[in-house]
Design an enzyme around this catalytic site. Structure first.
Site, PDB file in Angstrom:
ATOM      1  N   HIS A  37       0.840  -1.210   0.000  1.00  0.00           N
ATOM      2  CA  HIS A  37       0.000   0.000   0.000  1.00  0.00           C
ATOM      3  C   HIS A  37       0.876   1.261   0.000  1.00  0.00           C
ATOM      4  O   HIS A  37       0.608   2.229  -0.719  1.00  0.00           O
ATOM      5  CB  HIS A  37      -0.873   0.055   1.255  1.00  0.00           C
ATOM      6  CG  HIS A  37      -1.806  -1.101   1.443  1.00  0.00           C
ATOM      7  ND1 HIS A  37      -1.649  -2.045   2.425  1.00  0.00           N
ATOM      8  CD2 HIS A  37      -2.944  -1.448   0.778  1.00  0.00           C
ATOM      9  CE1 HIS A  37      -2.635  -2.923   2.378  1.00  0.00           C
ATOM     10  NE2 HIS A  37      -3.436  -2.589   1.375  1.00  0.00           N
ATOM     11  N   ARG A 187      -3.697 -10.299   4.124  1.00  0.00           N
ATOM     12  CA  ARG A 187      -4.141 -11.655   4.474  1.00  0.00           C
ATOM     13  C   ARG A 187      -2.979 -12.588   4.821  1.00  0.00           C
ATOM     14  O   ARG A 187      -3.220 -13.685   5.336  1.00  0.00           O
ATOM     15  CB  ARG A 187      -4.958 -12.257   3.335  1.00  0.00           C
ATOM     16  CG  ARG A 187      -6.309 -11.602   3.172  1.00  0.00           C
ATOM     17  CD  ARG A 187      -7.195 -12.351   2.192  1.00  0.00           C
ATOM     18  NE  ARG A 187      -8.589 -11.991   2.313  1.00  0.00           N
ATOM     19  CZ  ARG A 187      -9.226 -11.144   1.492  1.00  0.00           C
ATOM     20  NH1 ARG A 187      -8.586 -10.579   0.499  1.00  0.00           N
ATOM     21  NH2 ARG A 187     -10.508 -10.871   1.676  1.00  0.00           N
TER      22      ARG A 187
HETATM   23  P1  AMP Z   1      -6.301  -4.039  -0.260  1.00  0.00           P
HETATM   24  O1  AMP Z   1      -6.164  -3.236   0.984  1.00  0.00           O
HETATM   25  O2  AMP Z   1      -5.764  -5.443  -0.137  1.00  0.00           O
HETATM   26  O3  AMP Z   1      -7.672  -3.974  -0.878  1.00  0.00           O
HETATM   27  O4  AMP Z   1      -5.349  -3.371  -1.322  1.00  0.00           O
HETATM   28  C1  AMP Z   1      -5.425  -1.997  -1.627  1.00  0.00           C
HETATM   29  C2  AMP Z   1      -4.607  -1.718  -2.856  1.00  0.00           C
HETATM   30  O5  AMP Z   1      -3.246  -2.092  -2.600  1.00  0.00           O
HETATM   31  C3  AMP Z   1      -5.062  -2.528  -4.068  1.00  0.00           C
HETATM   32  O6  AMP Z   1      -4.983  -1.703  -5.220  1.00  0.00           O
HETATM   33  C4  AMP Z   1      -4.067  -3.647  -4.112  1.00  0.00           C
HETATM   34  O7  AMP Z   1      -3.869  -4.164  -5.411  1.00  0.00           O
HETATM   35  C5  AMP Z   1      -2.812  -2.950  -3.625  1.00  0.00           C
HETATM   36  N1  AMP Z   1      -1.854  -3.928  -3.103  1.00  0.00           N
HETATM   37  C6  AMP Z   1      -2.060  -4.865  -2.149  1.00  0.00           C
HETATM   38  N2  AMP Z   1      -0.968  -5.623  -1.982  1.00  0.00           N
HETATM   39  C7  AMP Z   1      -0.032  -5.162  -2.853  1.00  0.00           C
HETATM   40  C8  AMP Z   1       1.307  -5.536  -3.166  1.00  0.00           C
HETATM   41  N3  AMP Z   1       1.918  -6.546  -2.557  1.00  0.00           N
HETATM   42  N4  AMP Z   1       1.949  -4.839  -4.128  1.00  0.00           N
HETATM   43  C9  AMP Z   1       1.329  -3.813  -4.773  1.00  0.00           C
HETATM   44  N5  AMP Z   1       0.078  -3.411  -4.526  1.00  0.00           N
HETATM   45  C10 AMP Z   1      -0.608  -4.073  -3.579  1.00  0.00           C
END
Ligand code: AMP
Length: 281
Positions: A37, A187
């Site tokens: 993030h 996760r």
């Molecule tokens: P989430 O909080 O999991 O819904 O993710 C929020 C944003 O962060 C989304 O656009 C995800 O694709 C991005 N994101 C989550 N994990 C990663 C990662 N390891 N590398 C790059 N972007 C990520």
């Protein structure tokens, strides 16, 4: 950093910024922030005068059997990280602020969201598209930044924005990984020590496919078999949901790797469902 929970205040703030000709980036998240993030936010910080981060664990993208109740939350830690990252506005609505009790309107993308993760999570992308649509209306950013880790999500959102004429640019940024290759994810905290030790096999399986393509293998079935063999050996605790080679834009399966191709995979490992992807060409 401003911290708001009501979208009328959010929109008032972003409209004031816009009236001063300041550009605005939105980074939507479900919180429990990690480097994945933070890199998106850092990049957004370099692009726009103002950065808004939304933090909302969106119930409509979780299936009835999924981990909504267990999803990790630490709002104060997240707020401190966002403050350090020089974010202008944290928008952390509660569910009632986001969805009216009689909410009955959905955004459904009917092509790129159907296979892969959409096959095992039937309403997932409907929930994602709907909440991102609402966030885009509420914040009115110039750009919205997402991670390529959720490649299919990015494809669905690009379609939504194109098909429904949103005045926003959707930007995808590279996957941030641990040293051993595991893509960062909120996760990952569900993994036990033995599951965590096996988790990097997911990325290793994708790399095996990329390496085979680099030495001339073009047959998708052969490539897929190589990855499945590796997963069977190195991730005995995992249950493979899919390993496929697809066209990066349409997400349609490919039989041979000649032009642009993306390897995508999902496994269930204990309480976690892990996804990853890698460009083959
Ligand atoms: P989430 O909080 O999991 O819904 O993710 C929020 C944003 O962060 C989304 O656009 C995800 O694709 C991005 N994101 C989550 N994990 C990663 C990662 N390891 N590398 C790059 N972007 C990520």
């Amino acid at each position: 950093m401003l911290r708001l929970g009501e979208y009328t205040h959010v929109r008032g703030t972003t409209r004031r910024w816009r009236s001063h000709r300041e550009s605005i980036a939105l980074v939507p998240t479900m919180g429990f922030l990690h480097q994945g993030h933070l890199r998106l936010i850092e990049w957004a910080r370099q692009q726009c005068a103002r950065v808004v981060v939304s933090l909302f664990v969106n119930p409509t993208q979780f299936g009835p059997e999924e981990d909504l109740a267990a999803y990790p939350v630490d709002l104060e830690r997240d707020a401190a990280l966002l403050d350090q990252a020089n974010v202008d506005l944290l928008y952390a609505p509660d569910v009632r602020e986001m969805y009216a009790p009689t909410h009955s309107t959905w955004v459904v993308e009917e092509q790129v969201g159907c296979g892969l993760c959409g096959a095992s999570r039937p309403d997932h992308f409907r929930g994602v598209a709907t909440v991102v649509c609402k966030l885009l209306h509420r914040v009115e950013p110039d750009i919205a930044v997402f991670g390529e880790k959720d490649w299919q999500q990015l494809a669905v959102l690009r379609r939504m924005v194109r098909d429904l004429d949103f005045a926003v640019q959707i930007v995808g940024r590279p996957i941030v990984r641990e040293m051993d290759g595991l893509a960062l994810s909120s996760r990952n905290t569900y993994l036990t020590a033995s599951e965590r030790a096996q988790a990097p096999a997911l990325y290793a399986g994708l790399v095996v496919m990329r390496d085979a393509v680099a030495t001339g293998q073009q047959d998708a079935a052969v490539l897929q078999r190589k990855a499945l063999d590796l997963l069977r050996k190195r991730m005995p605790l995992g249950v493979v949901e899919y390993v496929q080679i697809v066209d990066p834009e349409s997400l349609q399966p490919l039989e041979t790797v000649q032009g642009p191709a993306l390897a995508v995979a999902a496994v269930r490992l204990g309480k976690a469902r892990l996804i990853d992807n890698l460009r083959l060409r």
